[in-house]
Design a protein around this motif. Structure first.
Motif, PDB file in Angstrom:
ATOM      1  N   PRO A  16       0.814  -1.226   0.000  1.00  0.00           N
ATOM      2  CA  PRO A  16       0.000   0.000   0.000  1.00  0.00           C
ATOM      3  C   PRO A  16       0.848   1.279   0.000  1.00  0.00           C
ATOM      4  O   PRO A  16       0.490   2.262  -0.649  1.00  0.00           O
ATOM      5  N   ALA A  17       1.981   1.261   0.696  1.00  0.00           N
ATOM      6  CA  ALA A  17       2.864   2.445   0.699  1.00  0.00           C
ATOM      7  C   ALA A  17       3.423   2.679  -0.692  1.00  0.00           C
ATOM      8  O   ALA A  17       3.504   3.825  -1.151  1.00  0.00           O
ATOM      9  N   LEU A  18       3.793   1.616  -1.378  1.00  0.00           N
ATOM     10  CA  LEU A  18       4.307   1.737  -2.738  1.00  0.00           C
ATOM     11  C   LEU A  18       3.225   2.309  -3.660  1.00  0.00           C
ATOM     12  O   LEU A  18       3.502   3.187  -4.487  1.00  0.00           O
ATOM     13  N   LYS A  19       2.006   1.846  -3.503  1.00  0.00           N
ATOM     14  CA  LYS A  19       0.896   2.386  -4.307  1.00  0.00           C
ATOM     15  C   LYS A  19       0.660   3.864  -4.001  1.00  0.00           C
ATOM     16  O   LYS A  19       0.376   4.652  -4.904  1.00  0.00           O
ATOM     17  N   ARG A  20       0.778   4.249  -2.733  1.00  0.00           N
ATOM     18  CA  ARG A  20       0.579   5.659  -2.362  1.00  0.00           C
ATOM     19  C   ARG A  20       1.631   6.557  -2.995  1.00  0.00           C
ATOM     20  O   ARG A  20       1.305   7.622  -3.525  1.00  0.00           O
ATOM     21  N   ILE A  21       2.903   6.142  -2.941  1.00  0.00           N
ATOM     22  CA  ILE A  21       3.930   7.020  -3.511  1.00  0.00           C
ATOM     23  C   ILE A  21       3.812   7.082  -5.031  1.00  0.00           C
ATOM     24  O   ILE A  21       4.081   8.127  -5.620  1.00  0.00           O
ATOM     25  N   ILE A  65       7.063  11.309  -0.371  1.00  0.00           N
ATOM     26  CA  ILE A  65       7.600  10.161  -1.108  1.00  0.00           C
ATOM     27  C   ILE A  65       8.931   9.721  -0.491  1.00  0.00           C
ATOM     28  O   ILE A  65       9.180   8.531  -0.321  1.00  0.00           O
ATOM     29  N   VAL A  66       9.768  10.692  -0.137  1.00  0.00           N
ATOM     30  CA  VAL A  66      11.065  10.377   0.476  1.00  0.00           C
ATOM     31  C   VAL A  66      10.850   9.696   1.838  1.00  0.00           C
ATOM     32  O   VAL A  66      11.528   8.712   2.158  1.00  0.00           O
ATOM     33  N   ALA A  70      12.012   5.911   2.963  1.00  0.00           N
ATOM     34  CA  ALA A  70      12.787   5.552   4.160  1.00  0.00           C
ATOM     35  C   ALA A  70      12.097   4.419   4.910  1.00  0.00           C
ATOM     36  O   ALA A  70      12.752   3.477   5.366  1.00  0.00           O
ATOM     37  N   ASN A  71      10.778   4.482   5.024  1.00  0.00           N
ATOM     38  CA  ASN A  71      10.024   3.423   5.705  1.00  0.00           C
ATOM     39  C   ASN A  71      10.097   2.094   4.952  1.00  0.00           C
ATOM     40  O   ASN A  71       9.980   1.028   5.552  1.00  0.00           O
ATOM     41  N   LEU A  72      10.285   2.172   3.634  1.00  0.00           N
ATOM     42  CA  LEU A  72      10.390   0.960   2.822  1.00  0.00           C
ATOM     43  C   LEU A  72      11.801   0.380   2.822  1.00  0.00           C
ATOM     44  O   LEU A  72      12.054  -0.644   2.199  1.00  0.00           O
ATOM     45  N   GLY A  73      12.729   1.052   3.511  1.00  0.00           N
ATOM     46  CA  GLY A  73      14.081   0.518   3.649  1.00  0.00           C
ATOM     47  C   GLY A  73      15.077   0.989   2.604  1.00  0.00           C
ATOM     48  O   GLY A  73      16.140   0.394   2.454  1.00  0.00           O
ATOM     49  N   VAL A  74      14.745   2.053   1.883  1.00  0.00           N
ATOM     50  CA  VAL A  74      15.688   2.593   0.897  1.00  0.00           C
ATOM     51  C   VAL A  74      16.892   3.136   1.656  1.00  0.00           C
ATOM     52  O   VAL A  74      16.739   3.843   2.656  1.00  0.00           O
TER      53      VAL A  74
END
Length: 142
Positions: A16-21, A65-66, A70-74
């Motif tokens: 869902p976070a990926l879809k939001r960004i 988006i940034v 960060a929450n996605l582990g980038v």
């Protein structure tokens, strides 16, 4: 923006976070197609027409988006590149008239989402990275 598929992504991926960004990037950079040209622009150049306030609103949405990245582990080095993209977009975008044209071309948000997707795709094959090995501590009792 390419619609990447993260088929082999780690189970911990926040889809869902990926879809939001992706949605935020599309809204800011590619939500409206210019008829007859086939080129897409978004709200970023339109918001940029409002001096200072529009650019700050756009920058705030871009920083979302940034934060999600960060929450996605980038990793930090990619996050810094993403922040640099937002900074360039905001600073150059603040220049009257030319900044609006720059915003329509630069598309920092699409670039940033592509960086996130590329990172996640590269991690998909590295399942070992998401598992931790137990730490062994040996005590010498001499």
């Amino acid at each position: 923006m390419d619609d990447h598929s993260i088929e082999d992504a780690p189970e911990s991926l926040d889809e869902p976070a990926l879809k939001r960004i992706r949605a935020v990037a599309t809204f800011l950079d590619e939500s409206v197609e210019i008829p007859g040209v086939g080129y897409k622009i978004g709200a970023d150049p339109i918001l940029g027409a409002l001096p200072v306030a529009g650019d700050l609103v756009s920058a705030g949405m871009s920083m979302y988006i940034v934060a999600e990245a960060a929450n996605l582990g980038v990793p930090l080095n990619k996050l810094l590149r993403m922040i640099a993209n937002v900074t360039v977009d905001t600073v150059v975008g603040a220049v009257p008239v030319l900044g609006t044209l720059f915003d329509a071309i630069w598309k920092a948000n699409v670039k940033n989402v592509e960086m996130v997707e590329d990172h996640l795709e590269s991690m998909a094959g590295d399942d070992d990275e998401f598992e931790s090995d137990p730490v062994k501590i040996e005590i010498d009792e001499e």
